[in-house]
Design an enzyme around this catalytic site. Structure first.
Site: not given
Ligand code: NAD
Length: 481
Positions: A144, A168-169, A219-220, A240, A274, A448
């Site tokens: 994001n 990174p993603s 994500s969780i 996070e 988030c 953070e």
């Protein structure tokens, strides 16, 4: 678009395989990123490990490097921002803000004072509490805010004397790869290594024997896997994770004014934040007015390709997320919710979804209880403040929340009862480098930013100098058994 390469030990490793990166505004692959092999990952951790030996020794060098990094990032905005828009979908103006934020974070940490704390200085001893680097940090980021969130990790980790391997993603690897390439002129080889690949690469990183710390944003569900993977050799973790932020509107607000502010905080980055507002609780007495105000905003906002000058909201970043938003909105509508605005995917190429305001639904509907992470906002009515606070807290999420009221003391009192890491009053998404950010409950572990975030990239060391004359002052004062 130019070629995208990994940075390992200050160099470009040969690309053995690559994967396609999709522009979400078209749904088409527009560039390729290298697929990091296990051998290349080993090389990255090895380079980071070797570089850390010198990097940890001179704080002044690290501060100077962070300031130079900020300058280089700002000077590279015209190169980085279009790549970010192409891979993430956000408007170019927002992509430029991300580059700017990355630079600001570097500057903030470059200037953050980190004094040793003297906790005893008397005839017996001088006792100082100091911070020591952890070693190599493995950092993993989501899609994001690829650049900003990378620098939330890079800047404090480097200042603290660590080196990094960052992934990174796979949906948005390109801007981070490019930034690392640009920063090779500023940082010694091996200090910042950026690798790219799929989710599997993340698993290899968290299970790798070299890193002493995992700094993860995502994500969780993945965060739990990261925690498990870090456990066998007790790596430190900062997680996070996802949020389902409530906004509680009180009965003394101006519905029109509050609707505008809430819309902005819910639809920032097309709802893919988030800590965006993800559910709004409104008193029955002003419910219709707030729904109408939000719907008016949603109908008026320009959705489009992020390269078009007047675009305010881009597409959803990727196909799975697009499908998820469609599913959650469809579920709400099939259970009796009303779309006061939007309600469906747009009939265009790419992953565009109409900005959606959902009314007439309650807790227990999936889009209220789960994290939608997209441009759809449920608005729920309430009668009693005590009851709504309980409902806002009745969740595993605990990232942030906000309370909106003209009487700001009353609003602040209610905000203080929210079980979350940041409780805002008459604002939401107000973030800064000096403000710690983290979640209660399943929304995270640790924080953070600020000195608190910096501390998480170090270990505490006590330096206890005895002032005893014989040099063998072993008196424990009876406190050590
Ligand atoms: P995700 O968890 O799917 O992926 C995040 C990163 O983890 C990616 O780089 C991915 O490749 C990697 N990964 C996937 N599986 C892994 C594994 N088993 N081990 C190690 N790494 C693995 O999340 P996402 O879809 O990219 O991001 C969206 C989520 O991130 C949302 O839930 C959002 O709320 C959350 N988020 C949280 C914050 C925060 O600061 N709290 C900020 C931004 C996003």
């Amino acid at each position: 678009m130019s070629e995208f390469v990994m940075t390992i030990g200050g160099d470009t490793p040969p690309a053995e395989e690559s994967f396609g990166v999709i522009n979400p505004a078209s749904g088409e692959v527009f560039a390729h990123a290298p697929e990091c092999s296990p051998t290349q990952l080993d090389a990255a951790f090895d380079a980071a490990s070797k570089a850390q030996r010198d990097w940890k020794s001179d704080e002044g060098v690290r501060r100077d490097a962070l300031l130079k990094m900020a300058d280089v990032l700002l000077a590279s905005s015209a190169e980085l921002a279009p790549v970010l828009t192409a891979e993430q979908g956000k408007p170019l103006a927002d992509a430029n803000i991300e580059v700017f934020a990355a630079a600001i974070w570097c500057q903030y940490f470059a200037n953050l004072d980190t004094p040793a704390q003297v906790i005893q200085d008397d005839d017996e001893a001088l006792v100082e509490v100091v911070r020591r680097p952890l070693g190599v940090v493995a950092a993993i980021t989501p899609w994001n805010f690829p650049l900003t969130l990378a620098f939330w990790k890079i800047a404090p980790a480097l200042l603290a004397g660590n080196t990094l391997v960052l992934k990174p993603s796979p949906f948005t690897p390109l801007t981070t790869l490019k930034a690392a390439e640009i920063l090779r002129d500023v940082l010694p080889p091996g200090v910042l290594n950026v690798v790219s690949g799929g989710d599997q690469l993340g698993g290899w990183m968290t299970g790798h024997p070299v890193p002493r710390k995992i700094s993860f944003t995502g994500s969780i569900e993945t965060g739990k896997k990261v925690a498990m993977s870090a456990a066998p050799d007790l790596k430190r973790v900062t997680l996070e994770l996802g949020g389902n932020d409530p906004a509680i509107v009180l009965d003394d607000v101006d519905p029109e004014v509050v609707s505008k502010a809430i819309f902005a905080a819910a639809f920032n980055n097309n709802g893919q934040v988030c800590s965006a507002i993800k559910r709004v609780y409104v008193p029955e007495s002003i419910y219709d007015d707030v729904v109408d105000g939000l719907a008016a905003q949603a109908s008026a906002v320009k959705v489009g390709d992020g390269t078009e000058a007047d675009t305010k909201l881009g597409p959803i970043n990727n196909a799975p997320q697009y499908e998820r938003v469609k599913e959650l909105v469809g579920d709400a509508l099939s259970h009796g919710a009303r779309a006061a605005s939007g309600g469906k995917a747009m009939d265009t190429p790419g992953y565009f979804f109409e900005p959606t305001i959902l009314a007439g639904l309650s807790d227990g509907t999936r889009i209220v209880d789960e994290e939608q992470f997209g441009p759809a906002l449920p608005v729920i009515s309430y009668r009693e403040v005590d009851d709504v606070v309980e409902r806002a807290n009745a969740t595993h999420f605990g990232l942030s929340g906000s309370v909106w009221g003209t009487d700001s003391d009353r609003a602040a009192d209610i905000a203080g009862r929210l079980e979350c890491g940041t409780a805002w009053v008459n604002t939401h998404l107000a973030l800064s480098p000096q403000q710690p950010f983290g979640g209660f409950k399943w929304s995270g572990v640790g924080v953070e930013n600020g000195p608190w975030g910096l501390a998480e990239f170090s270990e505490i060391q006590v330096v206890h100098r005895s002032k005893g004359t014989d040099g063998l002052n072993l008196n424990t004062g009876g406190l050590v058994s």
